[in-house]
Design an enzyme around this catalytic site. Structure first.
Site, PDB file in Angstrom:
ATOM      1  CB  ALA A   1      19.426  70.514  59.979  1.00  0.00           C
TER       2      ALA A   1
ATOM      3  CG  HIS B   1      25.877  71.096  53.257  1.00  0.00           C
ATOM      4  ND1 HIS B   1      26.888  70.175  53.083  1.00  0.00           N
ATOM      5  CD2 HIS B   1      25.237  71.177  52.059  1.00  0.00           C
ATOM      6  CE1 HIS B   1      26.859  69.717  51.836  1.00  0.00           C
ATOM      7  NE2 HIS B   1      25.875  70.303  51.194  1.00  0.00           N
TER       8      HIS B   1
ATOM      9  CB  VAL C   1      21.330  75.380  57.778  1.00  0.00           C
ATOM     10  CG1 VAL C   1      20.335  76.086  56.860  1.00  0.00           C
ATOM     11  CG2 VAL C   1      20.682  75.025  59.107  1.00  0.00           C
ATOM     12  CD  GLU C   2      22.041  71.990  62.667  1.00  0.00           C
ATOM     13  OE1 GLU C   2      22.815  71.572  63.523  1.00  0.00           O
ATOM     14  OE2 GLU C   2      20.819  72.132  62.879  1.00  0.00           O
ATOM     15  CG  MET C   3      26.104  67.532  60.151  1.00  0.00           C
ATOM     16  SD  MET C   3      25.913  66.490  61.621  1.00  0.00           S
ATOM     17  CE  MET C   3      27.070  65.174  61.233  1.00  0.00           C
TER      18      MET C   3
END
Lengths: 347, 347
Positions: free
Chosen positions: B135, B95, B137-139
């Site tokens: 997360a 993201h 930093v992810e989705m």
């Protein structure tokens, strides 16, 4: 008396049936004159014979994130074949999460459009394919780096050689674009209910959808949205009758004017093709309108100076929903593994 | 004399052939005791019977970018099924282009791993699936927003109901994870040349590859990299004999220690499964090593205190290349179009 009544009722219904059926035939005839069913196969793009080898290579390249500088973004990122050939974003997101200036048009049936991009700045799909790969806000790559990547991978060398058997240098940025174009020319969505109707099956559309089609024709939408792609075949000023709101048509984006520098091309855009339109919200080049009904009302107002009733709007939307065809069945390609010579992702 | 010479040469070659074949049989027997061929089908994950309905739904969800807050990132973004089930990045990008802390492990055959993630913080794939979705930093999504998205789409409601016929609320974050696990349990890569060898085909590996396998066993790699996934079935300290360089094993990432808080788990990681290892560079949890040969040398040095000759290294790498199996054939799923109730992308 009862019998007579029954008879006259029957006559009445038969007349009605006749009227409806005559109307339906009229509508079908009219529609056949204005639109064309999607063929099973597109004609070859100019200077690019479509061969199975080119298509197979083009499919790999379409899904190949290493065409981007980051190794993260492929054609399919913004033209997702599982989502109507676009990304369901207002405007696309590219390299380093930058937002692009315009809504991503669908790749499905794009081979039938007069030109490519909202402003028609690419003559065809092979010219188009080179744009996003190099655009700083999209894939941010260079032709040289793309060629370096592809040349580093023996599987691609082999597939380029098979796809371009007469080329001195089979692996090239130009041939990448040609292979992608060949693949994209296969991304058709035939057999929509509207196609079934155009092919003579009157029952493929229900009464509401037929009414929507009749409105679409009679109100004048068809003046621009016609042909095989129900649009995509001409340029028109967005706001022919009334200027759209600033969000929908931002002043800064003057459309085709940027290409031709003709004053008369200010706010001119390629007419949106409407096939699979129900799958490709949000709408317009600005991508700010998420509802198809709202988009229809904006079009009616700004292009035709019309206000549709709720009922009319619903009928037109019902018709537009019949433009969704069979989506391409795609076997996800297996891409070659990188090696020491492959340029590393640059984030 | 000439005849005799020929005869003795023949005897010599026959003896040699016998010796090689005895060695090969030994090697195969040894290998059969240490590894297992990949089965055609994985056993059902705990508390999750794999049904065709769950798998079909799980496949859609695996490719569904709307599980992410942005609508841009799907499971397949970092676990690309066309690229060995990972993303060919040092550490994944999520993201808003944030870089994750560790290299994305492959999803292929992951169902056979003892636990999930590099530090084993998820017991199984359904627990794992919930991590990246949430997360930051992810989705960067939330269970509530995921459920809102899925509930807004009638096609998903129907598919969840079919996949979880006994559930009161079929559409749920938990069931999303279960469906994804069911799909991932089908992502196997059978019939690698090593599997053919384990299944009795001595000719499936050439002499160099067999030598690599023998070295892999005799030098001690097999102490950790064994079983059906050639690893993935135990935890080991990274740097058992010698501390790896700071780039390869950054001090700040203490691995499994973060999960257990046991001092003895500092720099302990789940042993990497080696199936399809040739497809999944870069290597290690830090993802800084791009060459498989270099990764092998680092392992030999840090885990076994060994320096391999160039020739030995090449043989081990040749063996590792035989672990590449048939990649899953995936028909790209068609996802349901959004509607007024679907949460909009948040960038």
């Amino acid at each position: 008396m009862k019998k007579n009544h029954t008879v006259s009722l029957c006559v009445f219904f038969l007349l009605l049936l006749g009227a409806v059926s005559v109307n339906a035939d009229d509508l079908m005839d009219k529609a056949k004159g204005l639109f064309k069913p999607l063929p099973a196969k597109a004609p070859d793009p100019e200077n690019n014979t479509v061969t199975p080898e080119k298509v197979a290579l083009g499919k790999m390249l379409f899904f190949e994130p290493r065409l981007s500088r980051s190794g993260l973004i492929s054609c399919n990122s913004c033209h997702n074949l599982g989502m109507g050939g676009d990304d369901n974003q207002s405007t696309s997101v590219g390299h380093r999460w930058q937002k692009g200036p315009r809504n991503a048009p669908t790749v499905l049936n794009a081979v039938f459009n007069i030109d490519q991009f909202w402003d028609g700045r690419a003559d065809d799909l092979k010219a188009q394919a080179k744009g996003p790969v190099q655009a700083g806000v999209e894939m941010a790559n260079t032709p040289a780096r793309v060629e370096e990547t592809l040349n580093s991978l023996p599987a691609y060398q082999k597939k380029f050689a098979a796809a371009f058997p007469n080329a001195k240098q089979a692996v090239s940025f130009d041939n990448m674009a040609k292979a992608i174009e060949a693949y994209e020319a296969t991304l058709l969505t035939p057999d929509s209910r509207f196609d079934q109707f155009l092919n003579g099956d009157s029952g493929a559309l229900n009464q509401k959808e037929k009414r929507g089609l009749a409105l679409f024709i009679n109100k004048g939408c068809v003046a621009c949205h016609s042909g095989v792609n129900v649009g995509g075949n001409s340029y028109q000023v967005f706001g022919a009758v009334e200027k759209p709101g600033e969000a929908v048509r931002p002043s800064a984006d003057k459309g085709r004017y940027a290409v031709t520098k003709n004053k008369s091309d200010e706010y001119v855009f390629r007419v949106a093709p409407l096939r699979n339109i129900a799958l490709t919200a949000p709408y317009f080049h600005s991508g700010v309108v998420w509802s198809l009904g709202e988009a229809v009302n904006i079009m009616a107002k700004t292009q035709l100076g019309l206000v549709l009733s709720e009922d009319e709007n619903a009928a037109v939307v019902a018709f537009l929903n019949t433009l969704t065809g069979d989506q391409p069945e795609v076997t996800y390609p297996i891409l070659p593994p990188e090696n020491a010579g492959t340029p590393k992702p640059e984030l």
